[in-house]
Scaffold this active site. Structure first.
Site, mmCIF file in Angstrom:
data_model
loop_
_atom_site.group_PDB
_atom_site.id
_atom_site.type_symbol
_atom_site.label_atom_id
_atom_site.label_comp_id
_atom_site.label_asym_id
_atom_site.label_seq_id
_atom_site.Cartn_x
_atom_site.Cartn_y
_atom_site.Cartn_z
ATOM 1 N N ARG A 91 0.851 -1.191 0.000
ATOM 2 C CA ARG A 91 0.000 0.000 0.000
ATOM 3 C C ARG A 91 0.879 1.231 0.000
ATOM 4 O O ARG A 91 1.905 1.289 0.656
ATOM 5 C CB ARG A 91 -0.871 0.038 1.257
ATOM 6 C CG ARG A 91 -2.111 -0.808 1.194
ATOM 7 C CD ARG A 91 -2.953 -0.611 2.450
ATOM 8 N NE ARG A 91 -2.305 -1.091 3.640
ATOM 9 C CZ ARG A 91 -1.706 -0.325 4.545
ATOM 10 N NH1 ARG A 91 -1.695 0.992 4.405
ATOM 11 N NH2 ARG A 91 -1.123 -0.863 5.589
ATOM 12 N N TYR A 257 -1.389 -3.220 -7.094
ATOM 13 C CA TYR A 257 -1.188 -3.961 -5.841
ATOM 14 C C TYR A 257 -2.479 -4.005 -5.000
ATOM 15 O O TYR A 257 -3.191 -3.011 -4.889
ATOM 16 C CB TYR A 257 -0.043 -3.340 -5.014
ATOM 17 C CG TYR A 257 0.057 -4.034 -3.686
ATOM 18 C CD1 TYR A 257 0.685 -5.274 -3.596
ATOM 19 C CD2 TYR A 257 -0.563 -3.517 -2.559
ATOM 20 C CE1 TYR A 257 0.690 -5.966 -2.403
ATOM 21 C CE2 TYR A 257 -0.560 -4.204 -1.364
ATOM 22 C CZ TYR A 257 0.069 -5.424 -1.289
ATOM 23 O OH TYR A 257 0.058 -6.122 -0.112
ATOM 24 N N LYS A 266 -9.667 -2.209 1.554
ATOM 25 C CA LYS A 266 -9.310 -1.079 2.415
ATOM 26 C C LYS A 266 -10.093 0.186 2.038
ATOM 27 O O LYS A 266 -10.494 0.964 2.902
ATOM 28 C CB LYS A 266 -7.808 -0.800 2.327
ATOM 29 C CG LYS A 266 -6.934 -1.993 2.662
ATOM 30 C CD LYS A 266 -7.183 -2.530 4.055
ATOM 31 C CE LYS A 266 -6.139 -3.572 4.434
ATOM 32 N NZ LYS A 266 -6.445 -4.191 5.735
ATOM 33 N N HIS A 286 -10.546 -2.412 11.333
ATOM 34 C CA HIS A 286 -9.452 -3.262 10.856
ATOM 35 C C HIS A 286 -9.265 -4.381 11.881
ATOM 36 O O HIS A 286 -8.282 -4.393 12.617
ATOM 37 C CB HIS A 286 -8.190 -2.397 10.725
ATOM 38 C CG HIS A 286 -7.073 -3.056 9.985
ATOM 39 N ND1 HIS A 286 -5.753 -2.682 10.161
ATOM 40 C CD2 HIS A 286 -7.057 -4.039 9.062
ATOM 41 C CE1 HIS A 286 -4.982 -3.407 9.371
ATOM 42 N NE2 HIS A 286 -5.739 -4.237 8.703
ATOM 43 N N SER A 308 -1.336 -3.607 10.257
ATOM 44 C CA SER A 308 -0.976 -4.492 9.151
ATOM 45 C C SER A 308 0.279 -5.291 9.483
ATOM 46 O O SER A 308 1.245 -4.745 10.015
ATOM 47 C CB SER A 308 -0.733 -3.672 7.888
ATOM 48 O OG SER A 308 -1.911 -2.982 7.551
ATOM 49 N N CYS A 310 0.762 -7.568 11.722
ATOM 50 C CA CYS A 310 1.018 -7.740 13.161
ATOM 51 C C CYS A 310 0.244 -8.915 13.751
ATOM 52 O O CYS A 310 0.096 -9.010 14.969
ATOM 53 C CB CYS A 310 0.709 -6.463 13.911
ATOM 54 S SG CYS A 310 1.921 -5.166 13.575
ATOM 55 N N ASP A 333 -9.429 -9.791 8.713
ATOM 56 C CA ASP A 333 -8.906 -8.445 8.447
ATOM 57 C C ASP A 333 -9.879 -7.308 8.739
ATOM 58 O O ASP A 333 -9.463 -6.270 9.222
ATOM 59 C CB ASP A 333 -8.459 -8.358 6.977
ATOM 60 C CG ASP A 333 -7.508 -7.194 6.718
ATOM 61 O OD1 ASP A 333 -6.497 -7.077 7.438
ATOM 62 O OD2 ASP A 333 -7.787 -6.380 5.822
ATOM 63 N N ARG A 429 2.014 -12.055 -0.716
ATOM 64 C CA ARG A 429 0.666 -12.357 -0.219
ATOM 65 C C ARG A 429 0.056 -13.561 -0.916
ATOM 66 O O ARG A 429 0.456 -13.932 -2.010
ATOM 67 C CB ARG A 429 -0.254 -11.143 -0.480
ATOM 68 C CG ARG A 429 0.150 -9.875 0.262
ATOM 69 C CD ARG A 429 -0.641 -9.691 1.519
ATOM 70 N NE ARG A 429 -0.080 -8.632 2.367
ATOM 71 C CZ ARG A 429 -0.675 -8.188 3.469
ATOM 72 N NH1 ARG A 429 -1.837 -8.675 3.855
ATOM 73 N NH2 ARG A 429 -0.104 -7.249 4.216
HETATM 74 P P1 GTP Z 1 -2.514 -7.599 7.381
HETATM 75 O O1 GTP Z 1 -3.093 -8.739 6.609
HETATM 76 O O2 GTP Z 1 -1.475 -6.836 6.636
HETATM 77 O O3 GTP Z 1 -3.532 -6.671 7.956
HETATM 78 O O4 GTP Z 1 -1.639 -8.256 8.602
HETATM 79 P P2 GTP Z 1 -2.060 -9.301 9.744
HETATM 80 O O5 GTP Z 1 -2.386 -8.526 10.978
HETATM 81 O O6 GTP Z 1 -3.060 -10.277 9.266
HETATM 82 O O7 GTP Z 1 -0.668 -10.065 10.061
HETATM 83 P P3 GTP Z 1 -0.305 -11.621 9.918
HETATM 84 O O8 GTP Z 1 -1.168 -12.502 10.773
HETATM 85 O O9 GTP Z 1 -0.209 -11.972 8.493
HETATM 86 O O10 GTP Z 1 1.176 -11.638 10.572
HETATM 87 C C1 GTP Z 1 2.220 -10.897 10.031
HETATM 88 C C2 GTP Z 1 3.539 -11.421 10.481
HETATM 89 O O11 GTP Z 1 3.602 -11.530 11.899
HETATM 90 C C3 GTP Z 1 3.838 -12.822 9.921
HETATM 91 O O12 GTP Z 1 5.156 -12.859 9.465
HETATM 92 C C4 GTP Z 1 3.643 -13.717 11.108
HETATM 93 O O13 GTP Z 1 4.444 -14.868 11.036
HETATM 94 C C5 GTP Z 1 4.006 -12.822 12.294
HETATM 95 N N1 GTP Z 1 3.252 -13.231 13.501
HETATM 96 C C6 GTP Z 1 1.929 -13.428 13.604
HETATM 97 N N2 GTP Z 1 1.583 -13.842 14.848
HETATM 98 C C7 GTP Z 1 2.730 -13.907 15.555
HETATM 99 C C8 GTP Z 1 3.044 -14.273 16.910
HETATM 100 O O14 GTP Z 1 2.194 -14.623 17.718
HETATM 101 N N3 GTP Z 1 4.363 -14.192 17.272
HETATM 102 C C9 GTP Z 1 5.337 -13.805 16.396
HETATM 103 N N4 GTP Z 1 6.593 -13.757 16.832
HETATM 104 N N5 GTP Z 1 5.076 -13.469 15.112
HETATM 105 C C10 GTP Z 1 3.802 -13.515 14.705
HETATM 106 MN MN MN Z 2 -3.938 -10.505 7.334
HETATM 107 MN MN MN Z 3 -5.060 -5.487 6.944
#
Ligand code: GTP
Ligand code: MN
Ligand code: MN
Length: 671
Positions: A91, A257, A266, A286, A308, A310, A333, A429
């Protein structure tokens, strides 16, 4: 009962070859389409029906253009890899604008341009931008059919890759058109709806009367006779993603993208929907939505907002480490939430697919996602293996021989790649239909939404913020959301790792003034006499002195969810700290002293080898970490209070007084 648009649909499909639109009826959709086709100048128009044959046709086009390549069908049936332009990978917050008539209503967190100026600029950019290309008309529904909260959008795009993604992420099909009203009042309003800027800059834009949110998208690269389409057409220098909350429309130019181009996500479901929700008394957030079931069969739904990249997708699909507990996924999401007539908060997932971060996804971290990705998936910016499969950092412990990177650098030994950086882009992704997720919740399409028992905020913080804590009140919980702060990730362009405030994880997605948004959160449940769910804050990302994660995360996050369930039911204990209620280590099932561990493991935890009185496995952590995990350090929090004070100053007189009061309370308690 009748199908109002059947006529125009059949005519357009028939006339596609002649690139001629003959519009006789003055329905809003027709008027709008007519003016847009005239402006964009495509060579053909294709109404996206949502059929399976159409999907084959679109995939074939993407393959012919070089945008996508099929993966090995024996390993991943009906899967494709798309590699983007190296500059079109995330983004772009810099190119994203929120354009209410009054600049003050965009607030300090959004880029603003006057709608009149922006419309003029867009008109120039979109002028003949689709020459030589097909214009796809994508009618889509955000939310389950029959839900009061569901909204119709129509996206115009010249990217077949975007159409394929939209078909996975939203409910796309001609039947959606039947939900658009075609009354003459609406048609008149649409006819007046200005395709060109209004002359009087102070004139209010008319409230959108089209009955749908018009979404305009172009990659911004017309094709002329001599030119052939490139694999990833985009126009980065002219890129702009503009939102008009007053007239409820979206225009996106120059990027293919996901977050910039799949306009239902979004742009509509967050930026435009948040503005609509404020007016109508509901919330577009979100947030993931998960169902948590205990061994005794008690079920709670939880909504959680993390910035995002996280951990939302991972938490939504969590496979608990605790026997007898299960987690089901409603959404990963976005949540649209409202209080029902009994005052219960209810949430729907407006999407119907997942656009998830690939790196870090593995059999250990997210087995449900891996199961979903076995077939019918679009991958973007992943590396590919010699046998035609995808790969990304974290999928397997080491790199396979002969990888091709996301930028197409081929072959080589695993070592040769060390100098090239990651083989998959950090924001690579997957796009996959929700139905492919083995842990999908049975009520995920309930039009009423699922009842929400708790709200969770979370950020990526190396220090200061404990694993989990609970707010003292609704106002304190809103304060926790308003002061959510996190390290920047690869999901958006910018400096990685920098800690910034991301209120409610909505910093890039709030379609109006963030101070008004806080006020909306504070007052809506009070005004509607609603039941107030408890609010929590989590941080999976605190680090120890050596830089290791203190908490193993992923499946072990079930321990935190178990405590949250106990707090909802009033059974779990806690102790009060200056920032809120924190669990005891016993509540989390964490043991001390831990056994010794040899070697420098990345994750500072050890395997489970003891059980508690109920037979639940205990988690033993490396010596010292158990205290760090939940520690609330006064010095760190005093610094945090100063940061928050500066953050709050940016909202001026639109900062609700309750939040300044909460800050003063925190200052006193941590002082
Ligand atoms: P968006 O889709 O962009 O909104 O992000 P999201 O909040 O869905 O994040 P996602 O679950 O894809 O996690 C992003 C990154 O954080 C990945 O590389 C995961 O492996 C890492 N991650 C997720 N949960 C944990 C956790 O509990 N511990 C750690 N250390 N890393 C984590
Ligand atoms: Mn996600
Ligand atoms: Mn998101």
């Amino acid at each position: 009962g009748s199908v109002p648009y059947a006529d125009i649909i059949s005519r357009m499909v028939k006339d596609t070859e002649r690139a001629q639109l003959v519009v006789s009826e003055r329905t809003p959709l027709q008027q709008w389409l007519y003016s847009r086709v005239a402006l964009f100048g495509p060579s053909t128009v294709h109404f996206v029906s949502g059929s399976a044959e159409e999907e084959k046709l679109l995939s074939a086009r993407c393959i012919a253009d070089g945008t996508m390549k099929p993966l090995n069908p024996k390993l991943r049936p009906n899967c494709f890899i798309a590699l983007t332009d190296a500059k079109d990978v995330a983004r772009s917050e810099e190119s994203t604008f929120v354009c209410p008539v009054d600049k003050k209503n965009a607030g300090p967190t959004n880029n603003w341009r006057s709608p009149v100026e922006m419309k003029a600029e867009l008109k120039a950019k979109f002028n003949k931008c689709m020459e030589g290309r097909t214009l796809y008309v994508v009618p889509f529904l955000m939310g389950p059919k029959g839900s009061k909260l569901a909204r119709v959008g129509v996206q115009l795009t010249d990217s077949p890759y975007v159409v394929l993604n939209m078909k996975l992420m939203a409910r796309v099909g001609l039947d959606v058109l039947e939900m658009i009203p075609s009354d003459s009042a609406a048609a008149d309003a649409a006819a007046r709806h200005p395709p060109e800027p209004a002359r009087d800059p102070s004139a209010k834009f008319p409230q959108q009367k089209l009955g749908f949110v018009p979404c305009h998208h172009s990659v911004g690269v017309p094709l002329h006779e001599s030119s052939k389409s490139t694999p990833w057409p985009c126009n980065i220098d002219k890129r702009v993603i503009a939102h008009f909350p007053d007239s409820r429309e979206i225009w996106s130019f120059g990027s293919g993208y996901g977050g910039n181009a799949l306009l239902g996500k979004k742009c509509l479901a967050l930026r435009i929907a948040s503005a609509i929700g404020r007016e109508e008394g509901w919330f577009a957030e979100h947030m993931l939505i998960l169902g948590l079931t205990s061994p005794t069969g008690k079920k709670h739904y939880i909504a959680a907002a993390f910035p995002s990249a996280c951990g939302k997708t991972n938490l939504a699909m969590l496979r608990p480490s605790l026997p007898g507990w299960s987690v089901s996924c409603v959404g990963d999401d976005i949540a649209w939430m409202r209080f029902d007539s009994s005052g219960q908060l209810r949430a729907i997932n407006p999407e119907r697919g997942f656009f998830g971060v690939a790196p870090g996804t593995s059999e250990l971290t997210n087995p449900s996602a891996l199961a979903a990705l076995r077939r019918d998936t679009l991958f973007t910016n992943c590396a590919t293996t010699m046998d035609g499969d995808v790969w990304w950092e974290g999928l397997t412990p080491s790199r396979p021989e002969g990888l091709t990177t996301w930028q197409g650098t081929p072959g080589g030994t695993p070592n040769a790649f060390e100098s090239l950086g990651p083989a998959a882009h950090p924001n690579a992704r997957f796009t996959v239909s929700a139905e492919r997720c083995p842990s999908l919740d049975p009520a995920w399409q309930d039009p009423e939404g699922v009842p929400i028992s708790a709200i969770v905020f979370g950020g990526r913080r190396a220090s200061t913020v404990p694993l989990v804590y609970q707010s003292r009140s609704w106002e304190h919980g809103v304060f926790m959301g308003a002061t959510l702060s996190s390290e920047r990730t690869a999901a958006a362009e910018g400096q990685m790792g920098e800690v910034r405030f991301d209120p409610f994880a909505m910093l890039p997605f709030c379609g109006y003034h963030m101070g008004d948004y806080f006020q909306h959160w504070l007052e809506t449940p009070r005004r509607q006499n609603a039941k107030l769910p408890p609010i929590f804050h989590v941080n999976w990302f605190r680090r120890g002195p050596g830089g290791n994660w203190l908490w193993p995360g992923f499946g072990e996050n079930a321990r935190v969810l178990r405590w949250i369930a106990g707090r909802i039911e009033g059974t779990a204990s806690s102790h009060e700290t200056p920032i809120g209620f924190v669990p005891t280590l016993a509540e989390l099932g964490v043991t001390t002293p831990p056994p010794r561990r040899a070697g420098g493991a990345h994750i500072a935890s050890d395997v489970l080898q003891t059980v508690d009185a109920q037979g639940n496995p205990l988690l033993s952590l490396v010596p010292g970490t158990e205290a760090d995990l939940l520690r609330v350090d006064r010095d760190e929090w005093r610094a945090e209070v100063d940061r928050i004070a500066r953050h709050f100053e940016t909202f001026g007189d639109r900062l609700p007084t309750q939040l300044s009061q909460e800050l003063e309370t925190l200052r006193t308690r941590t002082g």
